[in-house]
Design a protein around this motif. Structure first.
Motif: not given
Length: 300
Positions: A279-288
């Motif tokens: 979930l953290r990686c998906l959160d970061l992907a969205e921020m990017i």
């Protein structure tokens, strides 16, 4: 004691789907995968049979009392809808990364799985390669000064595969798994439509404020490869350590891990750590994606 069997359907028969069908039909002897029984596959194209596996309709797959598990190997864009349908039908789900193309959706689906007491497993074969396992050993215990991970590959259809931060989330997963939590400091993207070329550059900071850069570059004829340059207080690592070939295929390793979860053989700690990472990686992907899509800031 009767061995518990989980009737399984594979949804989508691209490269991953075909690998899944093959591995489900030939499980490793005395591995957790022996508890999965392939009952059919679902595809928009009509195949009839693939080896001994028979094609069934989506409706039948959702309705069947014999089917307990769905392997979702469709294009990225349709992961969300497919996961949702199978969870609603009370089935466990294994899905190829990225689980969804939005962080909000990913959190919702995860919550749904927990409410229904179903296993939602996201494939991350990039963490299972021998090359990566050696790299992780090499990096362990070293102090990072700065680093870059540069991926090149062929052109993807973004309508199907999503924004590069999502379609390339395997690289982000590596960085988080190697260096712990990251913060995005900036992200940009260059696109040359006429040349079918795209380059995304992301700058992160580690918890210790060390800089990490991720470059995801795709264009016609670009070889699929990863280049690393990680500098530590003890020196720089510019090549992947030599790694033996694994005797067990990556999809099979992933399938064994999923089957272990179904059998309740994975610790709560491991499950929690994995949930956080995904979930953290998906959160970061969205921020990017948000950084890259922000209108250019105009400085007067």
């Amino acid at each position: 004691q009767i061995s518990k069997m989980f009737g399984t359907v594979v949804v989508g028969v691209g490269i991953a789907g075909l690998a899944r069908i093959r591995d489900l039909m030939n499980p490793m002897p005395s591995s957790p995968s022996e508890h999965l029984k392939l009952l059919g596959f679902v595809s928009r194209r009509s195949f009839g049979n693939i080896n001994e596996a028979k094609q069934i309709s989506l409706e039948d797959a959702l309705r069947s009392k014999e089917i307990h598990v769905a392997f979702v190997s469709t294009e990225n864009r349709s992961h969300e809808e497919t996961i949702r349908m199978f969870l609603e039908a009370g089935k466990h789900v294994l899905v190829e990364y990225p689980m969804a193309l939005s962080a909000k959706v990913a959190h919702e689906l995860w919550e749904m799985a927990e409410q229904k007491d179903k296993v939602l497993h996201v494939e991350h074969i990039e963490l299972l390669t021998e090359e990566y396992k050696q790299l992780k050993k090499e990096v362990a215990g070293k102090d990072l000064v700065k680093g870059t991970l540069h991926f090149t590959g062929h052109v993807l259809d973004e309508n199907k595969s999503g924004f590069p931060a999502f379609s390339g989330i395997a690289r982000l997963t590596w960085l988080i798994d190697l260096f712990g939590d990251l913060t995005v400091t900036s992200a940009t993207r260059e696109k040359q439509k006429d040349k079918n070329y795209s380059r995304m550059t992301v700058h992160f900071q580690t918890a210790n404020k060390k800089p990490l850069t991720w470059i995801e570059e795709r264009g016609p004829g670009m070889r699929r490869e990863k280049k690393i340059n990680f500098c530590f207080t003890s020196g720089c690592l510019e090549n992947f350590p030599q790694a033996p070939r694994s005797s067990v295929g990556l999809f099979m390793q992933d399938q064994n891990l999923f089957a272990k979860k179904l059998l309740g053989q994975v610790s709560k700690e491991e499950l929690a750590a994995e949930k956080w990472r995904i979930l953290r990686c998906l959160d970061l992907a969205e921020m990017i994606q948000q950084y890259c899509e922000e209108p250019e800031k105009i400085y007067s």
